[in-house]
Design a protein around this motif. Structure first.
Motif, short mmCIF file in Angstrom:
data_model
loop_
_atom_site.label_atom_id
_atom_site.label_comp_id
_atom_site.label_asym_id
_atom_site.label_seq_id
_atom_site.Cartn_x
_atom_site.Cartn_y
_atom_site.Cartn_z
N ALA A 122 5.77 1.98 11.82
CA ALA A 122 4.57 1.38 12.00
C ALA A 122 4.27 1.05 13.53
N ILE A 123 5.42 0.67 14.32
CA ILE A 123 5.32 0.18 15.55
C ILE A 123 5.13 1.44 16.44
N LEU A 124 5.90 2.47 15.99
CA LEU A 124 6.04 3.57 16.82
C LEU A 124 4.54 4.43 16.56
N GLY A 125 4.17 4.31 15.29
CA GLY A 125 2.70 4.91 15.14
C GLY A 125 1.59 4.21 16.04
N LEU A 126 1.76 2.96 16.07
CA LEU A 126 0.79 2.27 16.68
C LEU A 126 0.91 2.50 18.25
N ARG A 127 2.04 2.42 18.68
CA ARG A 127 2.30 3.16 20.36
C ARG A 127 1.66 4.31 20.41
N LYS A 128 2.01 5.28 19.62
CA LYS A 128 1.61 6.67 19.70
C LYS A 128 0.11 6.95 19.77
N HIS A 129 -0.50 6.24 18.59
CA HIS A 129 -2.06 6.33 18.33
C HIS A 129 -2.92 5.68 19.36
N MET A 130 -2.24 4.44 19.85
CA MET A 130 -2.92 3.79 20.83
C MET A 130 -2.79 4.16 22.11
N GLY A 131 -1.74 4.96 22.48
CA GLY A 131 -1.43 5.86 23.70
C GLY A 131 -0.83 4.44 24.58
N LEU A 132 0.00 3.62 23.91
CA LEU A 132 0.63 2.48 24.66
C LEU A 132 1.92 2.86 25.41
N PHE A 137 0.64 -1.19 -0.09
CA PHE A 137 0.10 -0.21 0.08
C PHE A 137 0.79 1.44 0.08
N GLY A 138 2.28 1.30 0.08
CA GLY A 138 3.07 2.41 -0.09
C GLY A 138 3.08 3.00 1.30
N HIS A 139 2.59 2.36 2.42
CA HIS A 139 2.88 3.11 3.92
C HIS A 139 2.85 1.70 4.84
N PRO A 140 3.64 2.08 5.65
CA PRO A 140 4.20 0.83 6.83
C PRO A 140 3.04 0.91 7.82
N LEU A 141 2.20 1.84 7.93
CA LEU A 141 0.75 1.65 8.98
C LEU A 141 -0.29 2.29 8.18
N PRO A 142 -0.73 1.49 7.12
CA PRO A 142 -2.01 1.90 6.39
C PRO A 142 -3.26 2.45 7.37
N GLU A 143 -3.97 3.12 7.05
CA GLU A 143 -5.23 3.72 7.55
C GLU A 143 -6.19 2.46 7.99
N ALA A 144 -6.20 1.27 7.28
CA ALA A 144 -7.16 0.15 7.56
C ALA A 144 -6.54 -0.37 8.84
N THR A 145 -5.31 -0.57 8.75
CA THR A 145 -4.64 -1.49 9.86
C THR A 145 -4.50 -0.62 11.04
#
Ligand code: IPM
Ligand code: MG
Length: 361
Positions: A85-95, A45-53
């Motif tokens: 992707a992992i940094l984004g998940l941590r940030k967006h989910m507040g982990l 998809f051209g992005h490591p953390l796609p919107e859908a994921t």
């Protein structure tokens, strides 16, 4: 209950497949949905953390994560690299609270590079703050004499920062973890690791942790500079109980601590937010050098699934069943290459996963 399954790159897909096998035979009611993340998502998809994921992860009770990264992405612009992707998940989910236990399994004492008497019985817990510090500080960048983010830059900078609430909440997590462990016969000690002798950020860290510590008179608190902590971890690791530290020091010290136990391939981790929504991943990376060969150790991921059942899905008995099954396969002498030693039986990734399934009974 919903689990987002994000295998990622490298050995990620192989090890997550084994954890999913184990979860599937537990006879619990949850839904699992798989999505691409990291380099695999970039390729598709051209992005490591796609919107859908990201949406799937946010809408789930827990995320079971494999690993991301491969050398072939090293030349991409930073925002497109798998690690984002992992940094984004941590940030967006507040982990913000990352639990990295370092437990030495008795059968694996010989797999460590340290003397058996130093690590036999080792059971320490590293709590790493995960959404602040220099990994998320602004500003960051590279500068040439003229402008912009160019190769040949003359200067680069990242900013270390922590706010009081950020330090307070991770300190509470650490003291409460120490209290729980004390109830289970551990020492009841928190060691806060800082660099207060040099860095303002970590003098502040030390002051705030000290304040929070006053609310936990039953828990001992000591402070240690990070360089000394790195040394003490290999000199006398059993002196620690709970270690709490910032994002960068925790990144480094948890890798060091993992090797005390013989193999990083054994160590699970949990990253939680204030709602106990969590991301569960092995402490190790995507190991591109052994990817696709069916030799990676799936136990860290399987044990991460156990942590997930305990912390986010409220299934402590199922978690215990998995942990007991892992003990059982180790007692049977089954070993992947990373923990193999003379006299034990070498198995591959899938064989190890199947052995755990069988040991569940
Ligand atoms: C970890 C990893 C990550 C980190 C990378 C992949 C961004 O090293 O989980 O420890 O630095 O946090
Ligand atoms: Mg790391």
């Amino acid at each position: 209950m919903k689990i987002a399954v994000l295998p990622g790159d490298g050995i990620g897909t192989e090890i997550v497949a084994e954890a999913v096998k184990v979860l599937n035979v537990l006879d619990l009611k949850f839904e699992m949905e798989t999505a691409l993340v990291g380099g695999a998502a970039f390729d598709a998809f051209g992005h490591p953390l796609p919107e859908a994921t990201l949406k799937l992860a946010m809408a789930s009770d827990a995320v079971l994560f494999g690993a991301v990264g491969d050398w072939k992405y090293d030349t991409l612009d930073r925002p497109l690299r798998p690690e984002q992707a992992i940094l984004g998940l941590r940030k967006h989910m507040g982990l913000f609270a990352n639990f990295r236990p370092a437990i030495c399994y008795e059968q694996l004492v010989g797999a460590s590079s340290l003397k058996p008497e130093l690590i036999s019985g080792l059971d320490i817990l590293i709590i790493r703050e995960l959404t602040g510090d220099i990994y998320f500080g602004q500003p960051r960048g590279r500068r040439t004499a003229t402008d912009g983010h160019f190769p040949g830059a003359e200067e680069a900078f990242d900013t270390m920062r922590y706010s009081k609430p950020e330090i307070e909440r991770i300190a509470h997590v650490a003291f409460q973890a120490a209290r729980k462990r004390k109830a289970a016969d551990k020492e009841g000690r928190v060691t806060s690791v800082d660099k207060a002798n040099v860095l303002e950020t970590f003098q502040f860290w030390k002051d705030v942790v000290t304040e929070v510590g006053k609310e936990y008179p039953d828990i001992a608190l000591d402070h240690m500079y990070v360089d000394n902590a790195a040394m003490q971890l290999v000199k006398e690791p059993k002196r620690f109980d709970v270690v709490v530290t910032g994002n960068m020091f925790g990144d480094i010290l948890s890798d060091e601590a993992s090797m005390l136990t013989g193999s990083i391939g054994m160590l699970p981790s949990a990253s939680l937010n204030t709602k106990n929504q969590g991301l569960y991943e092995p402490s190790h990376g995507s190991a591109p050098d052994i990817a696709g060969k069916g030799v990676a150790n799936p136990l860290a991921t399987i044990l991460s699934a156990a942590m997930m059942l305990r912390f986010s899905l409220n299934q402590p008995e199922a978690a215990q069943r998995i942990e007991a099954a892992v003990q059982k396969v180790l007692a049977q002498g089954l070993r992947t290459g990373d923990i193999w030693s003379e006299g034990t039986t070498k198995v591959g990734t899938a064989q190890m996963g199947e052995a755990v399934v069988k040991a569940l009974g």
